[in-house]
Design an enzyme around this catalytic site. Structure first.
Site, mmCIF file in Angstrom:
data_model
loop_
_atom_site.group_PDB
_atom_site.id
_atom_site.type_symbol
_atom_site.label_atom_id
_atom_site.label_comp_id
_atom_site.label_asym_id
_atom_site.label_seq_id
_atom_site.Cartn_x
_atom_site.Cartn_y
_atom_site.Cartn_z
ATOM 1 N N TYR A 53 0.821 -1.216 0.000
ATOM 2 C CA TYR A 53 0.000 0.000 0.000
ATOM 3 C C TYR A 53 0.857 1.270 0.000
ATOM 4 O O TYR A 53 0.428 2.330 0.435
ATOM 5 C CB TYR A 53 -0.965 -0.008 1.186
ATOM 6 C CG TYR A 53 -2.295 -0.633 0.837
ATOM 7 C CD1 TYR A 53 -3.420 0.148 0.590
ATOM 8 C CD2 TYR A 53 -2.410 -2.012 0.716
ATOM 9 C CE1 TYR A 53 -4.632 -0.425 0.261
ATOM 10 C CE2 TYR A 53 -3.620 -2.598 0.378
ATOM 11 C CZ TYR A 53 -4.729 -1.798 0.148
ATOM 12 O OH TYR A 53 -5.932 -2.376 -0.198
ATOM 13 N N GLY A 97 -10.445 -5.384 -4.157
ATOM 14 C CA GLY A 97 -9.117 -5.826 -4.590
ATOM 15 C C GLY A 97 -8.443 -6.726 -3.576
ATOM 16 O O GLY A 97 -7.760 -7.699 -3.937
ATOM 17 N N ASP A 98 -8.647 -6.435 -2.297
ATOM 18 C CA ASP A 98 -8.076 -7.283 -1.244
ATOM 19 C C ASP A 98 -8.741 -8.657 -1.226
ATOM 20 O O ASP A 98 -8.077 -9.676 -1.017
ATOM 21 C CB ASP A 98 -8.238 -6.601 0.112
ATOM 22 C CG ASP A 98 -7.520 -5.265 0.181
ATOM 23 O OD1 ASP A 98 -6.344 -5.206 -0.231
ATOM 24 O OD2 ASP A 98 -8.125 -4.277 0.619
ATOM 25 N N ARG A 99 -10.059 -8.682 -1.442
ATOM 26 C CA ARG A 99 -10.755 -9.966 -1.512
ATOM 27 C C ARG A 99 -10.262 -10.782 -2.702
ATOM 28 O O ARG A 99 -10.060 -11.992 -2.591
ATOM 29 C CB ARG A 99 -12.263 -9.718 -1.617
ATOM 30 C CG ARG A 99 -13.127 -10.949 -1.857
ATOM 31 C CD ARG A 99 -13.224 -11.867 -0.649
ATOM 32 N NE ARG A 99 -12.091 -12.783 -0.505
ATOM 33 C CZ ARG A 99 -12.021 -13.708 0.441
ATOM 34 N NH1 ARG A 99 -12.975 -13.819 1.342
ATOM 35 N NH2 ARG A 99 -10.965 -14.492 0.506
#
Length: 454
Positions: free
Chosen positions: A138, A251-253
């Site tokens: 990030y 996006g994290d999923r």
């Protein structure tokens, strides 16, 4: 269960949700009456939480500060092994100001450029011990540390390393199994302009070479994802549109689902298909709001969570929820016309589908011809069907109670007064309605015709 080490930057995400009923007396701006903030880990922290809820053995390698926000993060990162160096900077906090239906603004704190965080021997050991590594970058400079990059490069030579990049982050180390940028990130990294699948293909094939990666998958939102190995034909996994979805965390999923699938032995195309489906289910169930639900309460196509989420989202937007039901064994033109007519009565259509055991009790031991999982897929392939709920009872009464539709629809061969569902839907002010029936189209006659051909 796979030992997955998540490496990356954690943030504290919080939502302030309230209602807007008036304007401020001192300026022409809305007054938002907010409740208690909803806080959760963000960035690599969200990835780790999602994997833990999926039942994975998770180690989170990150950097944390010493402020109150870091303390709240630690409290939310339970059920996993947490190994954190010192960040040397305030914890970044991202606050979304929302109404129940949409965001209003986002406030970012601690988003300046931090120093390169501390990397400890324990952090490096966690990378070496992993079965799969997922880097969630990030842009907080953790992946700039040379010792960590060396450990990740060594890991990429022997185990799957998945890298979720960030525009302000580091480039992936050589040899990673898969890099997962979204279209905007891929386009910027490849120095391209434009939109659509063609641009995603060009960007992905360019980045496979530029990043020395085995493959790059570009996520395309409601269009799904495009996977490229740098040569040969790209692979596209389509997605279902999710109405009124909160895309935060999508996006994290996706990245966490890909990592879990690869860790379970899936090849990359199958892993991407699974990740697209799981991301859609995550959004349909409410997205990051599901973090307040019990672990593993995941929405899959044809599940209660999926159908109920569609109904809730439609109602929240002021729409009309329509439902219908049946066996839908050997889908035919009569079914398609009835479903299309039902969908036209409202803003979403949920199909309550008899389970295999229920069909057998109603139709006899030779039925169903098509198993429930395939019937779900066929129904969801119709543009007019928004969700499917499979029920095991002989009537859809309990399924209807779970959805609470505004309108319940049956074909015109039924009289509304004869339907047991009519009394049930009236409990919350709903109405039962009929749509035109098309004689001569039935599963039984179609099955008989196919038997004669066979």
């Amino acid at each position: 269960m796979t030992r997955i080490t998540v490496v990356g930057d954690v943030l504290l995400d919080q939502d302030l949700t309230g209602s807007i009923d008036r304007l401020s007396p001192d300026a022409p701006v809305p007054v938002v009456e907010i409740g208690e903030p909803e806080r959760r880990p963000g960035g690599a922290g969200l990835v780790a939480v999602l994997l833990r809820r999926d039942g994975q053995d998770v180690t989170l390698v990150t950097a944390l500060g010493d402020d109150d926000a870091a303390g709240r993060l630690r409290a939310g990162l339970t059920g996993m092994r947490l190994i954190a160096g010192r960040s040397g900077a305030p914890t970044p906090v991202k606050t979304r100001l929302r109404t129940p239906s949409h965001p209003i603004a986002r406030l970012d704190e601690g988003s300046g450029t931090p120093p390169v965080p501390q990397v400890t021997a324990e952090m490096l050991a966690a990378v070496r011990e992993a079965q799969v590594v997922l880097v969630s970058d990030y842009g907080r400079r953790l992946t700039e540390d040379e010792s960590l990059r060396a450990a990740l490069t060594e890991a990429a030579a022997r185990i799957p390393v998945i890298w979720d990049p960030h525009p302000r982050g580091s480039i992936p180390v050589p040899g990673v199994r898969l890099v997962t940028p979204n279209l905007a990130e891929a386009r910027a990294a490849a120095d391209l302009t434009g939109s659509g699948v063609a641009v995603a293909d060009r960007a992905a094939s360019t980045l496979v070479t530029a990043w020395s990666a085995q493959a790059v998958v570009v996520t395309l939102g409601e269009r799904g994802a495009l996977l490229s190995f740098g040569s040969g034909l790209p692979f596209v996994a389509n997605a279902d549109a999710i109405p009124n979805a909160d895309s935060n965390g999508a996006g994290d999923r996706f990245a966490s689902s890909v990592a879990a699938a690869v860790g379970a032995g899936a090849n990359l195309p199958d892993a991407v298909v699974a990740a697209v489906a799981e991301t859609g289910a995550f959004l349909a169930a409410g997205g990051v709001a599901t973090l307040t639900s019990p672990p593993n309460a995941r929405a899959l196509p044809g599940s209660d969570l999926d159908a109920i989420a569609v109904a809730k989202a439609t109602r929240a937007a002021g729409g009309t929820v329509v439902a219908t039901g049946g066996c839908f064994d050997l889908l035919h033109a009569g079914h398609a016309r009835t479903l299309s007519a039902a969908r036209a009565l409202g803003d979403c259509l949920i199909v309550c589908l008899n389970s295999d055991a229920s069909v057998t009790r109603l139709k006899g031991p030779e039925r169903p011809i098509i198993p429930a999982d395939d019937r779900v897929d066929l129904l969801l392939a119709l543009e007019c069907v928004d969700a499917v709920l499979v029920f095991g009872e002989d009537t859809p009464v309990e399924a209807i109670r779970r959805i609470e539709p505004d309108i319940w629809v049956k074909g015109g061969d039924y009289v509304t007064a004869e339907l047991p569902e009519a009394a049930v839907i009236a409990e919350w002010g709903g109405r039962a309605m009929t749509v035109p029936f098309y004689p001569g189209r039935s599963t039984t006659s179609l099955a008989s015709a196919l038997a004669r051909v066979g």
